[in-house]
Design a protein around this motif. Structure first.
Motif, short mmCIF file in Angstrom:
data_model
loop_
_atom_site.label_atom_id
_atom_site.label_comp_id
_atom_site.label_asym_id
_atom_site.label_seq_id
_atom_site.Cartn_x
_atom_site.Cartn_y
_atom_site.Cartn_z
N LEU A 41 28.85 98.37 -16.19
CA LEU A 41 28.16 97.74 -15.95
C LEU A 41 26.89 98.10 -15.31
O LEU A 41 25.34 97.87 -14.89
N ALA A 42 27.06 99.60 -14.96
CA ALA A 42 25.34 100.28 -14.68
C ALA A 42 24.63 100.74 -15.24
O ALA A 42 23.35 100.03 -15.73
N THR A 43 25.41 100.42 -17.26
CA THR A 43 24.08 100.36 -18.02
C THR A 43 23.41 98.95 -18.07
O THR A 43 22.08 99.28 -18.82
N LEU A 44 24.17 98.06 -18.55
CA LEU A 44 24.19 96.57 -18.19
C LEU A 44 22.41 96.59 -17.12
O LEU A 44 21.48 95.62 -17.96
N ARG A 45 22.89 96.48 -15.82
CA ARG A 45 22.55 95.94 -15.58
C ARG A 45 20.70 97.24 -15.64
O ARG A 45 19.15 96.31 -16.01
N ARG A 46 20.65 98.56 -16.55
CA ARG A 46 19.18 98.83 -16.38
C ARG A 46 18.33 98.69 -17.88
O ARG A 46 18.17 98.16 -17.34
N LEU A 47 19.36 98.16 -18.76
CA LEU A 47 18.72 97.95 -19.83
C LEU A 47 18.48 96.47 -19.52
O LEU A 47 17.44 95.94 -19.98
N ARG A 48 19.19 95.47 -18.52
CA ARG A 48 18.53 94.19 -18.06
C ARG A 48 16.90 94.51 -17.00
O ARG A 48 15.77 93.00 -17.56
N ARG A 49 16.91 95.39 -17.01
CA ARG A 49 15.90 95.30 -16.26
C ARG A 49 14.58 96.32 -17.22
O ARG A 49 13.06 96.04 -16.94
N GLU A 50 14.91 96.93 -18.29
CA GLU A 50 13.59 97.73 -19.04
C GLU A 50 13.63 96.21 -20.33
O GLU A 50 12.47 96.45 -20.48
N ALA A 51 14.78 95.81 -20.61
CA ALA A 51 13.87 94.68 -21.39
C ALA A 51 13.07 93.57 -20.57
O ALA A 51 12.07 93.06 -21.72
N HIS A 52 13.35 93.76 -19.52
CA HIS A 52 12.67 92.36 -18.83
C HIS A 52 10.59 93.39 -18.70
O HIS A 52 10.40 92.80 -19.13
N ALA A 53 11.03 94.38 -17.91
CA ALA A 53 9.53 95.40 -18.06
C ALA A 53 9.21 95.34 -19.64
O ALA A 53 7.87 95.46 -19.56
N LEU A 54 9.78 94.96 -20.54
CA LEU A 54 9.14 95.22 -22.22
C LEU A 54 8.35 94.36 -22.16
O LEU A 54 7.51 94.03 -22.94
N ALA A 55 9.00 93.00 -21.87
CA ALA A 55 8.67 91.65 -22.08
C ALA A 55 7.44 91.96 -21.86
O ALA A 55 6.44 90.79 -21.91
N GLN A 56 6.78 92.88 -20.13
CA GLN A 56 5.53 92.55 -19.65
C GLN A 56 4.72 93.84 -20.37
O GLN A 56 3.47 93.82 -19.43
N ALA A 57 4.88 94.67 -21.21
CA ALA A 57 4.66 95.53 -21.72
C ALA A 57 3.10 95.31 -22.18
O ALA A 57 2.74 94.17 -22.69
N GLU A 58 2.14 95.39 -21.62
CA GLU A 58 0.52 95.62 -22.56
C GLU A 58 0.14 96.26 -24.06
O GLU A 58 0.75 97.02 -23.93
N ALA A 59 -0.55 96.02 -24.30
CA ALA A 59 -1.23 96.69 -25.71
C ALA A 59 -1.33 98.36 -25.07
O ALA A 59 -1.27 99.16 -26.36
N GLY A 60 -1.82 98.33 -23.82
CA GLY A 60 -2.78 99.57 -23.92
C GLY A 60 -2.00 100.24 -22.72
O GLY A 60 -2.07 101.42 -22.02
N GLN A 61 -0.68 99.92 -23.23
CA GLN A 61 0.39 101.03 -21.37
C GLN A 61 0.50 102.44 -21.43
O GLN A 61 1.06 102.12 -22.65
#
Length: 213
Positions: A41-61
């Motif tokens: 449960l904790a892992t799935l919540r964390r990965l959802r946040r991280e996948a969303h953050a990855l979608a917002q990542a910029e080229a020079g981040q």
């Protein structure tokens, strides 16, 4: 006159040694499943946040943590190399995408650890409990034959103990099956989101100059 129902502990203590072993194994399996469930449960919540953050990542981040940091760190060497003289735009983008997808696949593989425990308990638990029930009922019939007394008072305790093994098997299996299905679907969704984000980031990187990092 009504008799109080025996407690689970009384049923366990009165059971045959084999049935006790079955009950204990099922209880341990259930505890292991709940440990996995809480962790996932904790892992799935964390990965959802991280996948969303990855979608917002910029080229020079830079300086990102979690999955985004791992993905950016993995692709930097390929990006800094730039596009080869004989490399087409599509080949360059594919090389970046492969580098980006590798940490995503590794993170998802780690997240799937423990799911076999849920799958095994969910599929085997009821049958293990049924084995304990069959064994306990056989002992009850053996007791009837030895005492030559067919009254309900003689056979009922043994049958109750035997059926309790099946109940424990179901208590262990039902949450395991529900949790396995939920996590399998959830992790597949997160994997798809993260892989899509990696592909989009590869496209952005392929169009950006690596001198910015």
């Amino acid at each position: 006159m009504q008799h109080a129902l025996p407690s689970p502990l009384e049923l366990f203590l009165a059971a045959d040694p084999v049935v006790k072993g079955v009950m204990l194994a099922l209880v341990l399996a259930s505890l292991a499943c709940w440990t996995v469930i809480l962790e996932k449960l904790a892992t799935l919540r964390r990965l959802r946040r991280e996948a969303h953050a990855l979608a917002q990542a910029e080229a020079g981040q830079t300086g990102a943590a979690g999955l985004t940091g791992a993905v950016i760190g993995a692709v930097l060497p390929e990006w800094r190399r730039g596009q080869g003289a004989r490399e087409t735009d599509g080949e360059y983008r594919q090389r970046l995408e492969i580098a980006l997808r590798r940490p995503v696949a590794a993170a998802m593989k780690r997240a799937e650890s423990g799911l076999p425990i849920l799958a095994t308990t969910g599929s085997v638990g009821p049958f293990v409990g049924l084995f304990g029930t069959v064994w306990g009922i056989m002992n009850s019939f053996a007791g009837i034959a030895a005492s030559q007394d067919t009254s309900l008072a003689v056979v009922a305790p043994g049958i109750a103990e035997a059926l309790f093994a099946t109940a424990i098997g179901l208590v262990a299996a039902i949450p395991a099956v529900i949790a396995y299905n939920r996590f399998a679907v959830g992790l597949a969704s997160v994997r798809q989101e993260a892989m899509t984000a990696a592909s989009e980031l590869a496209l952005r990187l392929s169009r950006a100059a690596p001198a910015g990092i």
